[in-house]
Design an enzyme around this catalytic site. Structure first.
Site, PDB file in Angstrom:
ATOM      1  N   LYS A 109       0.826  -1.214   0.000  1.00  0.00           N
ATOM      2  CA  LYS A 109       0.000   0.000   0.000  1.00  0.00           C
ATOM      3  C   LYS A 109       0.858   1.262   0.000  1.00  0.00           C
ATOM      4  CE  LYS A 109      -3.036   2.647   3.094  1.00  0.00           C
ATOM      5  NZ  LYS A 109      -2.065   3.675   3.555  1.00  0.00           N
ATOM      6  N   ASN A 110       1.814   1.336   0.919  1.00  0.00           N
ATOM      7  CA  ASN A 110       2.596   2.569   1.050  1.00  0.00           C
ATOM      8  C   ASN A 110       3.446   2.841  -0.175  1.00  0.00           C
ATOM      9  OD1 ASN A 110       1.482   2.984   3.572  1.00  0.00           O
ATOM     10  ND2 ASN A 110       3.210   2.101   4.684  1.00  0.00           N
ATOM     11  N   MET A 125       6.320   7.712  17.104  1.00  0.00           N
ATOM     12  CA  MET A 125       5.950   8.662  16.066  1.00  0.00           C
ATOM     13  C   MET A 125       4.576   9.299  16.278  1.00  0.00           C
ATOM     14  SD  MET A 125       6.187   8.126  11.948  1.00  0.00           S
ATOM     15  CE  MET A 125       7.914   7.684  12.113  1.00  0.00           C
ATOM     16  N   ASP A 146      -6.077   8.424   8.913  1.00  0.00           N
ATOM     17  CA  ASP A 146      -6.215   7.811  10.223  1.00  0.00           C
ATOM     18  C   ASP A 146      -6.230   8.842  11.339  1.00  0.00           C
ATOM     19  OD1 ASP A 146      -6.170   5.223   9.244  1.00  0.00           O
ATOM     20  OD2 ASP A 146      -3.988   5.143   9.234  1.00  0.00           O
ATOM     21  N   ARG A 192      -5.637  10.856   2.581  1.00  0.00           N
ATOM     22  CA  ARG A 192      -4.343  11.398   2.980  1.00  0.00           C
ATOM     23  C   ARG A 192      -3.271  11.144   1.920  1.00  0.00           C
ATOM     24  NH1 ARG A 192      -2.103  13.712   7.191  1.00  0.00           N
ATOM     25  NH2 ARG A 192       0.165  13.687   7.233  1.00  0.00           N
ATOM     26  N   ASP A 227       4.080   1.091  11.559  1.00  0.00           N
ATOM     27  CA  ASP A 227       2.793   0.532  11.147  1.00  0.00           C
ATOM     28  C   ASP A 227       2.543  -0.865  11.698  1.00  0.00           C
ATOM     29  OD1 ASP A 227       2.073   2.774   9.775  1.00  0.00           O
ATOM     30  OD2 ASP A 227       2.500   1.998   7.791  1.00  0.00           O
TER      31      ASP A 227
END
Length: 436
Positions: A22-23, A343, A122, A98, A321
């Site tokens: 996905k990223n 983070m 998110d 996003r 993640d």
């Protein structure tokens, strides 16, 4: 709003192949805006965030064609409608996604103009954009905030290369600045750059398109600007977050799984981090084999006997993640672990739902949680809950699959954003998940 109803307590068995990353997809798909020629991309995951980005590009005038091979598309951005960027429809679509921020660097690099609203996504805490914006301004772009549109407007018709030291090793920030810099005049040096495999993948694609980039895989990138980029072909890596989710899921549900074609060399310390929780992770070629943990698994300690800490860090450290998955997996281990999410300050707030299920967790502060693993003889209880974000959503699904009784998870559109057809794929292995 959709929900999952999960009958817990069933073990899984068989093979599963991870989706495309996905990223990586959000970066790679945005990069097609840099050229008027055709870019072909393979192994694109069929998930909500990626599909919404593809639709946004269509609305911008990019020609998108779905190819015969599953997950393969061609893109051609030869007639981009810059006027559409001024429309309320564009701002609404971008605000809801996003990942739309990844289009900014490519638009600015090729057309000298970009606009983007404060993005959604998110609810995991503050996610500042300073790294992106400062990098664009270092290249010579102007940045103004339009209060009426609640949007940032960037203009830079003649970007020039510049040495810059990023204030944080932001993956999306590095990717965005990189896409803006590849067509800037002169030499750009990005120091403290992110060097995740997905960023390396973007860099390699840009080089195939004609960009001149040195230092790929390191924290210093040197870019010689070029006047034109051409078409290219690219294939996505498997999603390391989904691979990690399957490892934790297999251990918690006492399942035997073979995770196929994982690109082990691009997983970094993920397998070894799970091994520190006591989970057996065997490498078989380019596959990972997780045997049944009938006797459970025991968390390691530091060499002096103190409690193990698992924390996120820039690559090659552990990706943030996956910390939600590590946390939920630890609830059924023997021993204690401190999960330190550095983070994002709201990402651990889903632990109250695990506590309701019987997990022993102490939330120390917004960034740290101590998990007291009581072993699998103390199973989690079924519960009704709601998914606050993508990664907490998959963690709650894993918890529900291991729990006794029937659980319900609402707001599973959050899970849809990052996991492709996850219920059907897990049901094929023996899970009992119903979508309503």
């Amino acid at each position: 709003m959709a929900s999952y109803v999960i009958e817990g307590g069933y073990s899984l068995s068989g093979e599963i192949r991870p989706q495309g990353a996905k990223n990586e997809a959000l970066q790679i798909i945005s990069s097609v805006l840099l050229t008027p020629e055709v870019v072909t991309i393979h192994n694109i995951p069929n998930i909500l965030d990626v599909n919404n980005l593809i639709e946004l590009l269509r609305q911008m005038g990019v020609k998108v064609a779905k190819l015969e091979e599953e997950g393969s598309y061609s893109f051609q951005a030869d007639e981009v409608n810059l006027d559409y960027l001024q429309s309320e429809q564009f701002l609404q679509r971008s605000r809801a996604l996003r990942g739309s921020i990844m289009t900014v660097g490519a638009l600015l690099g090729r057309f000298g103009y970009a606009i983007f609203p404060k993005p959604g996504g998110d609810k995991i805490g503050r996610r500042r954009l300073d790294t992106h914006l400062i990098g664009f301004m270092e290249l010579g772009a102007s940045c103004q905030y339009d209060a009426q549109k609640q949007s940032y407007i960037l203009e830079g018709k003649a970007l020039k290369g510049k040495y810059m030291l990023l204030d944080e090793a932001s993956v999306t920030g590095t990717a965005n600045i990189l896409m803006a810099a590849v067509m800037a005049e002169g030499t750009t040096t990005i120091y403290n750059a992110a060097c995740e495999p997905y960023l390396q993948q973007l860099s390699k694609l840009l080089v195939r398109m004609g960009a001149k980039i040195e230092g790929i895989g390191s924290n210093r990138l040197t870019i010689e600007g070029v006047k034109y980029l051409g078409g290219a072909e690219h294939s996505m890596l498997p999603d390391m977050i989904e691979i990690g989710s399957f490892i934790g899921m297999a251990a918690m549900t006492k399942s035997e799984l073979l995770i196929k074609d994982v690109s082990i060399q691009d997983l970094g310390i993920i397998p070894s981090a799970f091994r520190r929780l006591g989970i057996t992770v065997e490498e078989r070629g380019d596959d990972l084999y997780i045997p049944r943990h009938d006797k459970g698994y025991e968390i390691d300690t530091f060499m002096d006997g103190s409690i193990l800490t698992i924390a996120d860090a820039p690559w090659p450290g552990l990706t943030p993640d996956l910390l939600s998955v590590f946390l939920v997996t630890a609830t059924q281990a023997r021993g204690c672990v401190l999960i330190h999410q550095k983070m994002f300050e709201s990402r651990l707030f889903f632990v109250d739902k695990l506590i309701d299920m019987g997990a022993q967790i102490m939330l120390c502060d917004p960034h740290r949680a101590t998990v007291i693993g009581l072993g699998q003889k103390h199973k989690l209880r079924a519960a009704t809950m709601s998914s606050p974000d993508i990664r907490a959503g998959i963690a709650l699904l894993i918890a529900a699959m291991s729990a006794e009784g029937t659980s319900t998870i609402h707001n599973i559109e959050q899970i849809d954003r990052g996991y492709q057809d996850i219920a059907a794929r897990l049901n094929a292995l023996g899970a009992r998940i119903t979508r309503i």
